[in-house]
Design an enzyme around this catalytic site. Structure first.
Site, PDB file in Angstrom:
ATOM      1  N   ASP A   9       9.441  -6.535  -0.648  1.00 32.56           N
ATOM      2  CA  ASP A   9       9.861  -5.921  -1.647  1.00 32.56           C
ATOM      3  C   ASP A   9      10.546  -4.601  -0.971  1.00 32.56           C
ATOM      4  OD1 ASP A   9       7.764  -4.551  -0.886  1.00 32.56           O
ATOM      5  OD2 ASP A   9       6.769  -4.262  -2.938  1.00 32.56           O
ATOM      6  N   HIS A  10      10.533  -3.552  -1.811  1.00 32.50           N
ATOM      7  CA  HIS A  10      11.589  -2.266  -1.309  1.00 32.50           C
ATOM      8  C   HIS A  10      10.547  -1.923  -0.112  1.00 32.50           C
ATOM      9  CE1 HIS A  10       8.766  -1.015  -4.540  1.00 32.50           C
ATOM     10  NE2 HIS A  10       8.766   0.268  -3.828  1.00 32.50           N
ATOM     11  N   CYS A  66       5.201  -6.644   2.061  1.00 34.67           N
ATOM     12  CA  CYS A  66       5.277  -5.721   0.804  1.00 34.67           C
ATOM     13  C   CYS A  66       4.599  -4.661   1.356  1.00 34.67           C
ATOM     14  CB  CYS A  66       4.810  -6.190  -0.504  1.00 34.67           C
ATOM     15  SG  CYS A  66       3.127  -6.764  -0.714  1.00 34.67           S
ATOM     16  N   GLY A  67       4.166  -3.586   0.470  1.00 36.15           N
ATOM     17  CA  GLY A  67       3.394  -2.505   0.769  1.00 36.15           C
ATOM     18  C   GLY A  67       2.159  -2.611   1.443  1.00 36.15           C
ATOM     19  N   SER A  68       1.319  -3.527   0.478  1.00 43.09           N
ATOM     20  CA  SER A  68      -0.134  -3.564   0.929  1.00 43.09           C
ATOM     21  C   SER A  68      -0.134  -5.239   1.599  1.00 43.09           C
ATOM     22  CB  SER A  68      -1.008  -3.565  -0.087  1.00 43.09           C
ATOM     23  OG  SER A  68      -0.891  -4.372  -1.116  1.00 43.09           O
ATOM     24  N   GLY A  69       0.786  -6.051   1.218  1.00 44.81           N
ATOM     25  CA  GLY A  69       0.710  -7.542   1.518  1.00 44.81           C
ATOM     26  C   GLY A  69      -0.048  -8.174   0.547  1.00 44.81           C
ATOM     27  N   ASN A  70      -0.721  -7.457  -0.458  1.00 42.05           N
ATOM     28  CA  ASN A  70      -1.507  -8.320  -1.376  1.00 42.05           C
ATOM     29  C   ASN A  70      -0.653  -9.004  -2.392  1.00 42.05           C
ATOM     30  OD1 ASN A  70      -4.394  -8.039  -0.501  1.00 42.05           O
ATOM     31  ND2 ASN A  70      -4.012  -5.864  -0.956  1.00 42.05           N
ATOM     32  N   HIS A  99      -7.448 -22.068  12.117  1.00 43.99           N
ATOM     33  CA  HIS A  99      -8.435 -22.435  11.135  1.00 43.99           C
ATOM     34  C   HIS A  99      -8.104 -22.818   9.727  1.00 43.99           C
ATOM     35  CE1 HIS A  99     -12.140 -20.598  13.567  1.00 43.99           C
ATOM     36  NE2 HIS A  99     -11.072 -21.218  14.089  1.00 43.99           N
ATOM     37  N   ARG A 110       2.862  -0.849   4.880  1.00 46.79           N
ATOM     38  CA  ARG A 110       2.556   0.393   4.915  1.00 46.79           C
ATOM     39  C   ARG A 110       1.416   0.799   5.728  1.00 46.79           C
ATOM     40  NH1 ARG A 110       3.816   1.140  -1.384  1.00 46.79           N
ATOM     41  NH2 ARG A 110       5.740   1.807  -1.283  1.00 46.79           N
TER      42      ARG A 110
END
Length: 145
Positions: A9-10, A66-70, A99, A110
């Site tokens: 994303d941005h 993305c910002g948090s990856g979540n 694993h 971020r």
């Protein structure tokens, strides 16, 4: 393994551009699913095409940012045969491959510097799945139908 899909994303755009250059320098073919600017964008719009490409075998592995990856990881993990791992340090990346046979690396733009992200990308691409007892567990990830 030579074809890597990438989506962001941005918040992940600048890191994505750095990762793409790094991958191309190492001889990988890169399929860019966007976004292609820092203008506000919704991560699902780019995660869905990457998820389809990984699930369908059109790319060998994927990288999502993305910002948090979540959020982007959540979308990707809806796809059959996609195992997106949100990683923020080297050991977690290695374990995700060894694993869990992770086939998508999700990065939190971020929260990690670019040099660390590139090292994590290299670990993701250079680490093999150990199989054995871990294969049994990976086999249980598939959704029940």
């Amino acid at each position: 393994m030579k074809t890597i899909g990438i989506a962001c994303d941005h918040a992940g755009y600048e890191l994505k551009e750095t990762v793409i250059a790094h991958l191309k320098n190492k001889g990988y073919e890169v399929v860019n699913f966007g976004t292609d600017s820092t203008e506000s964008a919704d991560y699902p719009d780019f995660a869905h095409p990457l998820g389809e490409a990984v699930s369908g075998g059109k790319v060998d592995r994927g990288i999502s940012i993305c910002g948090s990856g979540n959020g982007i990881s959540m979308v990707l993990n809806k796809y059959d045969a996609v195992r997106a791992a949100l990683c923020w340090d080297d050991e977690i990346v290695a374990l995700a491959r060894q694993h869990n046979d992770a086939n998508v690396l999700s990065l939190p733009a971020r929260f990690i510097p670019q040099d660390k992200a590139l090292k994590m990308v290299d670990i993701f691409l250079d680490t093999d799945f150990e199989g054995g007892r871990h294969q049994r567990r990976v086999d249980k990830i598939a959704p029940k139908r």
